[in-house]
Motif scaffolding. Structure first.
Motif, PDB file in Angstrom:
ATOM      1  N   SER A  28       0.819  -1.206   0.000  1.00  0.00           N
ATOM      2  CA  SER A  28       0.000   0.000   0.000  1.00  0.00           C
ATOM      3  C   SER A  28       0.856   1.260   0.000  1.00  0.00           C
ATOM      4  O   SER A  28       0.436   2.307  -0.500  1.00  0.00           O
ATOM      5  CB  SER A  28      -0.928   0.006   1.227  1.00  0.00           C
ATOM      6  N   THR A  29       2.054   1.154   0.568  1.00  0.00           N
ATOM      7  CA  THR A  29       2.958   2.304   0.600  1.00  0.00           C
ATOM      8  C   THR A  29       3.674   2.494  -0.734  1.00  0.00           C
ATOM      9  O   THR A  29       3.747   3.609  -1.262  1.00  0.00           O
ATOM     10  CB  THR A  29       3.993   2.141   1.724  1.00  0.00           C
ATOM     11  N   LEU A  30       4.186   1.396  -1.284  1.00  0.00           N
ATOM     12  CA  LEU A  30       4.979   1.480  -2.513  1.00  0.00           C
ATOM     13  C   LEU A  30       4.119   1.581  -3.772  1.00  0.00           C
ATOM     14  O   LEU A  30       4.540   2.197  -4.757  1.00  0.00           O
ATOM     15  CB  LEU A  30       5.904   0.259  -2.619  1.00  0.00           C
ATOM     16  N   ALA A  31       2.944   0.976  -3.741  1.00  0.00           N
ATOM     17  CA  ALA A  31       2.048   1.016  -4.912  1.00  0.00           C
ATOM     18  C   ALA A  31       0.629   1.290  -4.408  1.00  0.00           C
ATOM     19  O   ALA A  31      -0.257   0.446  -4.514  1.00  0.00           O
ATOM     20  CB  ALA A  31       2.117  -0.294  -5.693  1.00  0.00           C
ATOM     21  N   HIS A  32       0.458   2.475  -3.861  1.00  0.00           N
ATOM     22  CA  HIS A  32      -0.787   2.824  -3.177  1.00  0.00           C
ATOM     23  C   HIS A  32      -2.013   2.660  -4.078  1.00  0.00           C
ATOM     24  O   HIS A  32      -3.011   2.069  -3.673  1.00  0.00           O
ATOM     25  CB  HIS A  32      -0.715   4.266  -2.672  1.00  0.00           C
ATOM     26  N   ARG A  33      -1.951   3.190  -5.283  1.00  0.00           N
ATOM     27  CA  ARG A  33      -3.128   3.160  -6.168  1.00  0.00           C
ATOM     28  C   ARG A  33      -3.491   1.735  -6.563  1.00  0.00           C
ATOM     29  O   ARG A  33      -4.673   1.393  -6.651  1.00  0.00           O
ATOM     30  CB  ARG A  33      -2.840   3.986  -7.430  1.00  0.00           C
ATOM     31  N   THR A  34      -2.497   0.903  -6.776  1.00  0.00           N
ATOM     32  CA  THR A  34      -2.760  -0.469  -7.213  1.00  0.00           C
ATOM     33  C   THR A  34      -3.159  -1.377  -6.054  1.00  0.00           C
ATOM     34  O   THR A  34      -4.179  -2.071  -6.121  1.00  0.00           O
ATOM     35  CB  THR A  34      -1.512  -1.053  -7.906  1.00  0.00           C
ATOM     36  N   VAL A  35      -2.366  -1.370  -4.989  1.00  0.00           N
ATOM     37  CA  VAL A  35      -2.595  -2.306  -3.888  1.00  0.00           C
ATOM     38  C   VAL A  35      -3.716  -1.836  -2.972  1.00  0.00           C
ATOM     39  O   VAL A  35      -4.644  -2.599  -2.673  1.00  0.00           O
ATOM     40  CB  VAL A  35      -1.297  -2.521  -3.077  1.00  0.00           C
ATOM     41  N   TYR A  36      -3.629  -0.571  -2.513  1.00  0.00           N
ATOM     42  CA  TYR A  36      -4.654  -0.113  -1.575  1.00  0.00           C
ATOM     43  C   TYR A  36      -5.954   0.257  -2.292  1.00  0.00           C
ATOM     44  O   TYR A  36      -7.009  -0.326  -2.034  1.00  0.00           O
ATOM     45  CB  TYR A  36      -4.160   1.071  -0.750  1.00  0.00           C
ATOM     46  N   ASP A  37      -5.890   1.248  -3.199  1.00  0.00           N
ATOM     47  CA  ASP A  37      -7.112   1.701  -3.869  1.00  0.00           C
ATOM     48  C   ASP A  37      -7.749   0.604  -4.725  1.00  0.00           C
ATOM     49  O   ASP A  37      -8.965   0.398  -4.682  1.00  0.00           O
ATOM     50  CB  ASP A  37      -6.808   2.918  -4.744  1.00  0.00           C
ATOM     51  N   GLY A  38      -6.912  -0.079  -5.510  1.00  0.00           N
ATOM     52  CA  GLY A  38      -7.456  -1.043  -6.466  1.00  0.00           C
ATOM     53  C   GLY A  38      -7.791  -2.392  -5.902  1.00  0.00           C
ATOM     54  O   GLY A  38      -8.511  -3.175  -6.538  1.00  0.00           O
ATOM     55  N   PHE A  39      -7.280  -2.705  -4.706  1.00  0.00           N
ATOM     56  CA  PHE A  39      -7.566  -4.023  -4.122  1.00  0.00           C
ATOM     57  C   PHE A  39      -8.207  -3.896  -2.746  1.00  0.00           C
ATOM     58  O   PHE A  39      -9.376  -4.262  -2.568  1.00  0.00           O
ATOM     59  CB  PHE A  39      -6.273  -4.842  -4.036  1.00  0.00           C
ATOM     60  N   ILE A  40      -7.462  -3.370  -1.773  1.00  0.00           N
ATOM     61  CA  ILE A  40      -7.983  -3.310  -0.403  1.00  0.00           C
ATOM     62  C   ILE A  40      -9.227  -2.423  -0.329  1.00  0.00           C
ATOM     63  O   ILE A  40     -10.267  -2.836   0.210  1.00  0.00           O
ATOM     64  CB  ILE A  40      -6.893  -2.802   0.559  1.00  0.00           C
ATOM     65  N   TRP A  41      -9.124  -1.189  -0.873  1.00  0.00           N
ATOM     66  CA  TRP A  41     -10.279  -0.293  -0.784  1.00  0.00           C
ATOM     67  C   TRP A  41     -11.424  -0.769  -1.667  1.00  0.00           C
ATOM     68  O   TRP A  41     -12.577  -0.800  -1.223  1.00  0.00           O
ATOM     69  CB  TRP A  41      -9.875   1.126  -1.207  1.00  0.00           C
ATOM     70  N   ARG A  42     -11.114  -1.124  -2.905  1.00  0.00           N
ATOM     71  CA  ARG A  42     -12.153  -1.474  -3.871  1.00  0.00           C
ATOM     72  C   ARG A  42     -12.992  -2.672  -3.434  1.00  0.00           C
ATOM     73  O   ARG A  42     -14.217  -2.666  -3.592  1.00  0.00           O
ATOM     74  CB  ARG A  42     -11.505  -1.760  -5.222  1.00  0.00           C
ATOM     75  N   TYR A  43     -12.356  -3.691  -2.903  1.00  0.00           N
ATOM     76  CA  TYR A  43     -13.079  -4.927  -2.598  1.00  0.00           C
ATOM     77  C   TYR A  43     -13.408  -5.118  -1.123  1.00  0.00           C
ATOM     78  O   TYR A  43     -14.280  -5.925  -0.792  1.00  0.00           O
ATOM     79  CB  TYR A  43     -12.274  -6.130  -3.087  1.00  0.00           C
ATOM     80  N   PHE A  44     -12.739  -4.394  -0.240  1.00  0.00           N
ATOM     81  CA  PHE A  44     -12.933  -4.659   1.177  1.00  0.00           C
ATOM     82  C   PHE A  44     -13.407  -3.432   1.964  1.00  0.00           C
ATOM     83  O   PHE A  44     -14.488  -3.459   2.555  1.00  0.00           O
ATOM     84  CB  PHE A  44     -11.631  -5.221   1.775  1.00  0.00           C
ATOM     85  N   TRP A  45     -12.613  -2.353   1.975  1.00  0.00           N
ATOM     86  CA  TRP A  45     -13.022  -1.204   2.778  1.00  0.00           C
ATOM     87  C   TRP A  45     -14.087  -0.354   2.086  1.00  0.00           C
ATOM     88  O   TRP A  45     -15.011   0.134   2.740  1.00  0.00           O
ATOM     89  CB  TRP A  45     -11.815  -0.341   3.130  1.00  0.00           C
ATOM     90  N   GLY A  46     -14.000  -0.162   0.781  1.00  0.00           N
ATOM     91  CA  GLY A  46     -14.965   0.670   0.058  1.00  0.00           C
ATOM     92  C   GLY A  46     -16.408   0.239   0.265  1.00  0.00           C
ATOM     93  O   GLY A  46     -17.275   1.072   0.584  1.00  0.00           O
ATOM     94  N   PRO A  47     -16.732  -1.068   0.097  1.00  0.00           N
ATOM     95  CA  PRO A  47     -18.112  -1.509   0.337  1.00  0.00           C
ATOM     96  C   PRO A  47     -18.585  -1.241   1.767  1.00  0.00           C
ATOM     97  O   PRO A  47     -19.749  -0.886   1.981  1.00  0.00           O
ATOM     98  CB  PRO A  47     -18.035  -3.015   0.053  1.00  0.00           C
ATOM     99  N   VAL A  48     -17.690  -1.401   2.737  1.00  0.00           N
ATOM    100  CA  VAL A  48     -18.054  -1.142   4.133  1.00  0.00           C
ATOM    101  C   VAL A  48     -18.326   0.347   4.335  1.00  0.00           C
ATOM    102  O   VAL A  48     -19.310   0.737   4.987  1.00  0.00           O
ATOM    103  CB  VAL A  48     -16.936  -1.622   5.080  1.00  0.00           C
ATOM    104  N   ALA A  49     -17.462   1.203   3.770  1.00  0.00           N
ATOM    105  CA  ALA A  49     -17.640   2.647   3.911  1.00  0.00           C
ATOM    106  C   ALA A  49     -18.932   3.109   3.256  1.00  0.00           C
ATOM    107  O   ALA A  49     -19.648   3.964   3.797  1.00  0.00           O
ATOM    108  CB  ALA A  49     -16.446   3.382   3.304  1.00  0.00           C
ATOM    109  N   ALA A  50     -19.257   2.558   2.073  1.00  0.00           N
ATOM    110  CA  ALA A  50     -20.500   2.919   1.398  1.00  0.00           C
ATOM    111  C   ALA A  50     -21.708   2.527   2.246  1.00  0.00           C
ATOM    112  O   ALA A  50     -22.668   3.295   2.393  1.00  0.00           O
ATOM    113  CB  ALA A  50     -20.564   2.249   0.025  1.00  0.00           C
ATOM    114  N   ASP A  51     -21.646   1.321   2.821  1.00  0.00           N
ATOM    115  CA  ASP A  51     -22.732   0.849   3.685  1.00  0.00           C
ATOM    116  C   ASP A  51     -22.838   1.730   4.922  1.00  0.00           C
ATOM    117  O   ASP A  51     -23.939   2.088   5.369  1.00  0.00           O
ATOM    118  CB  ASP A  51     -22.463  -0.602   4.081  1.00  0.00           C
TER     119      ASP A  51
END
Length: 381
Positions: A28-51
């Protein structure tokens, strides 16, 4: 096995956990957009935040996160933006399954380390926590209801605190609450302050369940968005109990080998899934009988699939009379009985700790979601 024995299974589990966290943090630090935004946020945290925001979607453009409350907003986004909607995806379901199995292994290792899990009463001591988890999830449903478009009230639990009550994070919330109660109960028992740690554990869980349920009653009195339909609760528990005990009695009379290994634990497992099945059937097909103020939309993906298939196979003249959800109840009961049958005397005696943990997980899969659906309908949410 020699490596595991030499290093220790617990140490390997902890090392694997820390390595996974470190890997995700580094990525998430070295490839923030790919690892965090595109994977962790998109599939895990984003749905929770929207809910948590009671929104239809959450939009991450790389600079900021915004929330959409209309279809047009959620679909009209730039192609390089990530959009997350409440609920699960194929990626998140696989991820949660892996995490769940990993923590299930951790529970087994913890029980072995503490020399616990041989006492069958541990299972019964944990049942109230399954009920507590289902009711706790309804607190977040009530939170969303209060903020709904017809009420526009102030949130009972603000963001981000409410994310602790949203699936799947709520599973971790309940897990750590339960773990704290278990460790406290064991400590009290080993210091001779209490006679039985499973009994103490069950009392703690029951108190948490009652307090959480009472909070929903208070909200139903103070807020118009939350009602109270106790007949739904009584009928659901009554029917599920009759079905579960009827099956247990029939098995004892005509096929005692089904119950021989698990005893009353098997009865509770079947009852747990009967609660899930009955609650879904009554809420889906008979909500008008109880005067519920909404047309129930199944939260259970399996039930939604069953309804779709039943609706396509049976003519409307039949489904208008008997509904479309009843096969879901049959499937739940048949599968639960089949699973109980697998836990034979030999298996329970050879691997009691593993068997009890697996039976707890199987019961929780039914009673957790089932309690949520039952209590959600009871309060008209």
């Amino acid at each position: 096995m020699d490596v595991i024995d030499r290093i220790g299974a617990v140490r390997l589990w902890v090392a694997a956990f820390l390595a996974s966290v470190a890997g995700l943090a580094t990525g998430s630090t070295l490839a923030h957009r790919t690892v965090y935004d595109g994977f962790i946020w998109r599939y895990f945290w984003g749905p929770v935040a929207a809910d948590a925001h009671n929104a239809q979607c959450a939009i991450n453009d790389g600079e900021s996160v915004t929330y959409g409350y209309a279809d047009a907003v959620c679909t009209g986004v730039p192609s390089d933006a990530f959009v997350a909607t409440p609920g699960y995806t194929a990626v998140s379901e696989v991820g949660y399954m892996i995490v769940g199995l990993f923590f299930l292994l951790g529970v087994i290792l913890l029980l072995r380390r503490l020399n616990l899990g041989h006492n069958r009463n541990l299972f019964f001591g944990l049942v109230p926590f399954m009920l507590f988890g289902g009711v706790l999830r309804v607190v977040e449903d009530a939170n969303d209801s209060v903020m709904g478009p017809n009420f526009g009230g102030e949130a009972l639990i603000p963001y981000p605190t409410n994310t602790l009550l949203i699936s799947p994070i709520i599973y971790f919330t309940v897990f750590f609450v339960t773990l704290g109660a278990l460790l406290s109960s064991v400590a009290l028992s080993r210091r001779d302050y209490v006679d039985s740690y499973p009994k103490t554990l069950g009392i703690i869980g029951a108190v948490l369940f009652v307090l959480t349920f009472a909070s929903l009653i208070i909200v139903s009195v103070l807020r118009d968005s939350v009602g109270f339909y106790p007949s739904f609760l009584l009928v659901t528990v009554g029917l599920a109990s009759v079905i579960a005990y009827g099956i247990y009695w029939l098995a004892e009379r005509f096929a005692p080998e089904i119950n021989r290994g698990t005893g009353y634990i098997g009865l509770v497992v079947v009852w747990s899934h009967a609660i899930d099945g009955v609650a879904n059937v009554l809420a889906s097909d008979w909500s008008d009988v109880f005067g519920l103020p909404f047309g129930y939309v199944p939260k259970h993906p399996a039930n939604a699939t069953v309804i779709s298939i039943t609706d396509s196979v049976l003519p409307a003249s039949v489904t208008d009379v008997i509904g479309t959800s009843w096969p879901f109840l049959l499937i739940k009961i048949v599968v639960a009985v089949a699973i109980v049958w697998l836990f034979t005397d030999d298996f329970m005696e050879e691997s009691p700790r593993y068997a009890i943990v697996m039976l707890m997980a199987i019961a929780a899969v039914g009673l957790g979601p089932g309690t949520r659906d039952m209590i959600r309908a009871t309060f008209g949410i």
